[in-house]
Design a protein around this motif. Structure first.
Motif, PDB file in Angstrom:
ATOM      1  N   PRO A  25      19.148  -0.027   3.644  1.00 44.47           N
ATOM      2  CA  PRO A  25      18.926   1.291   3.009  1.00 44.47           C
ATOM      3  C   PRO A  25      19.982   2.326   3.394  1.00 44.47           C
ATOM      4  CG  PRO A  25      16.875   0.452   3.904  1.00 44.47           C
ATOM      5  CD  PRO A  25      17.946  -0.477   4.355  1.00 44.47           C
ATOM      6  N   LEU A  26      20.465   2.277   4.625  1.00 44.93           N
ATOM      7  CA  LEU A  26      21.492   3.208   5.065  1.00 44.93           C
ATOM      8  C   LEU A  26      22.785   3.002   4.280  1.00 44.93           C
ATOM      9  CD1 LEU A  26      22.221   5.404   7.157  1.00 44.93           C
ATOM     10  CD2 LEU A  26      23.013   3.553   8.627  1.00 44.93           C
ATOM     11  N   ILE A  27      23.184   1.763   4.081  1.00 39.89           N
ATOM     12  CA  ILE A  27      24.404   1.461   3.322  1.00 39.89           C
ATOM     13  C   ILE A  27      24.229   1.855   1.864  1.00 39.89           C
ATOM     14  CG2 ILE A  27      25.836  -0.442   2.478  1.00 39.89           C
ATOM     15  CD1 ILE A  27      26.461   0.314   5.333  1.00 39.89           C
ATOM     16  N   PHE A  92      30.785  -5.465  -8.755  1.00 39.18           N
ATOM     17  CA  PHE A  92      29.422  -5.736  -8.304  1.00 39.18           C
ATOM     18  C   PHE A  92      29.381  -6.335  -6.901  1.00 39.18           C
ATOM     19  CE2 PHE A  92      25.582  -8.462  -8.221  1.00 39.18           C
ATOM     20  CZ  PHE A  92      24.639  -7.465  -8.374  1.00 39.18           C
ATOM     21  N   LEU A  93      30.284  -7.230  -6.605  1.00 34.93           N
ATOM     22  CA  LEU A  93      30.293  -7.878  -5.293  1.00 34.93           C
ATOM     23  C   LEU A  93      31.160  -7.145  -4.278  1.00 34.93           C
ATOM     24  CD1 LEU A  93      30.483 -11.646  -6.291  1.00 34.93           C
ATOM     25  CD2 LEU A  93      28.501 -10.344  -5.565  1.00 34.93           C
ATOM     26  N   ASP A  94      31.805  -6.066  -4.686  1.00 37.37           N
ATOM     27  CA  ASP A  94      32.652  -5.302  -3.789  1.00 37.37           C
ATOM     28  C   ASP A  94      31.799  -4.265  -3.077  1.00 37.37           C
ATOM     29  OD1 ASP A  94      34.876  -4.408  -2.507  1.00 37.37           O
ATOM     30  OD2 ASP A  94      35.529  -3.120  -4.147  1.00 37.37           O
ATOM     31  N   THR A  95      31.536  -4.483  -1.817  1.00 38.85           N
ATOM     32  CA  THR A  95      30.631  -3.605  -1.076  1.00 38.85           C
ATOM     33  C   THR A  95      31.355  -2.609  -0.182  1.00 38.85           C
ATOM     34  OG1 THR A  95      30.463  -5.301   0.621  1.00 38.85           O
ATOM     35  CG2 THR A  95      28.729  -5.238  -1.049  1.00 38.85           C
ATOM     36  N   GLY A  96      32.647  -2.680  -0.110  1.00 36.54           N
ATOM     37  CA  GLY A  96      33.376  -1.752   0.741  1.00 36.54           C
ATOM     38  C   GLY A  96      33.476  -2.272   2.161  1.00 36.54           C
ATOM     39  N   PHE A  97      34.549  -2.963   2.456  1.00 41.07           N
ATOM     40  CA  PHE A  97      34.726  -3.603   3.759  1.00 41.07           C
ATOM     41  C   PHE A  97      34.675  -2.599   4.906  1.00 41.07           C
ATOM     42  CE2 PHE A  97      37.797  -4.616   7.114  1.00 41.07           C
ATOM     43  CZ  PHE A  97      37.170  -5.701   7.680  1.00 41.07           C
ATOM     44  N   LEU A 102      32.551  -0.869   9.893  1.00 42.30           N
ATOM     45  CA  LEU A 102      32.395   0.186  10.892  1.00 42.30           C
ATOM     46  C   LEU A 102      30.937   0.417  11.277  1.00 42.30           C
ATOM     47  CD1 LEU A 102      35.026   2.736   9.580  1.00 42.30           C
ATOM     48  CD2 LEU A 102      35.176   1.285  11.612  1.00 42.30           C
ATOM     49  N   MET A 103      30.006   0.088  10.411  1.00 37.37           N
ATOM     50  CA  MET A 103      28.581   0.285  10.708  1.00 37.37           C
ATOM     51  C   MET A 103      27.964  -0.928  11.424  1.00 37.37           C
ATOM     52  SD  MET A 103      27.784   3.280   9.531  1.00 37.37           S
ATOM     53  CE  MET A 103      26.029   3.237   9.394  1.00 37.37           C
ATOM     54  N   ASP A 116      32.994  -9.501   2.109  1.00 42.63           N
ATOM     55  CA  ASP A 116      34.214  -8.918   2.662  1.00 42.63           C
ATOM     56  C   ASP A 116      34.319  -9.120   4.165  1.00 42.63           C
ATOM     57  OD1 ASP A 116      34.883  -8.050   0.120  1.00 42.63           O
ATOM     58  OD2 ASP A 116      33.888  -6.122   0.389  1.00 42.63           O
ATOM     59  N   THR A 117      33.244  -8.876   4.883  1.00 41.29           N
ATOM     60  CA  THR A 117      33.292  -9.065   6.329  1.00 41.29           C
ATOM     61  C   THR A 117      33.364 -10.546   6.688  1.00 41.29           C
ATOM     62  OG1 THR A 117      30.876  -8.956   6.455  1.00 41.29           O
ATOM     63  CG2 THR A 117      32.103  -6.914   6.847  1.00 41.29           C
TER      64      THR A 117
END
Length: 163
Positions: A25-27, A92-97, A102-103, A116-117
């Motif tokens: 939920p935070l992401i 759609f699959l790009d979640t932001g590396f 960092l989280m 990505d990770t």
């Protein structure tokens, strides 16, 4: 300060970064907040192109706010909505590396691992370059299929696509 306010309201402190249940939920909230500005600019530009005479005529005819939104505003910006949906499906699959990397910590690593990770962990830290390239290529192929499929579906329903 916000942490103390939440602890005072709920009666217990909430460990946001150490709780695996609160990571997703935070992401999601962070991504919505990050993308909201650009979407607002695009939709405000589309709303500026709506003919105001239609609103005035509908007011004279007795249409309320909901009727004006449903019958004037949404049809006027439908093309913008469809094009932005098609373009967003490509990511759609790009979640932001960077954001997820960092989280992530040792307490929430089980729920924080995304494509990505995973590519970074396997490819860079473990040296499996060919495998991580294949995973990245899979992600790109899925994105292309989603864009082409949604564009074809949009054209089937009578909307202009992106090409």
């Amino acid at each position: 300060m916000l942490y103390d306010l939440i602890a005072w309201i709920t009666g217990k402190p909430i460990d946001v970064l150490s709780s695996p249940g609160s990571f997703r939920p935070l992401i999601i909230v962070q991504m919505m907040w990050k993308e909201m500005g650009w979407g607002t600019i695009i939709f405000l530009a589309a709303l500026a192109g709506v003919d105001t005479e239609q609103y005035e005529a509908s007011i004279v005819d007795g249409a309320g706010r909901l009727r004006r939104m449903w019958h004037i505003t949404l049809p006027a910006i439908r093309t913008t909505i469809v094009i932005l949906l098609i373009l967003r499906l490509g990511n759609f699959l790009d979640t932001g590396f960077e954001q997820i990397y960092l989280m992530t910590n040792s307490l929430n690593r089980d729920v924080a691992d995304v494509f990505d990770t995973y590519v970074y962990t396997v490819g860079i830290t473990q040296g499996a370059f060919s495998y991580s390239t294949a995973v990245g290529l899979f992600k790109s192929v899925v994105g292309i299929i989603l864009v082409l499929g949604s564009n074809k579906l949009a054209k089937k329903f009578g909307h202009p696509g992106i090409y």
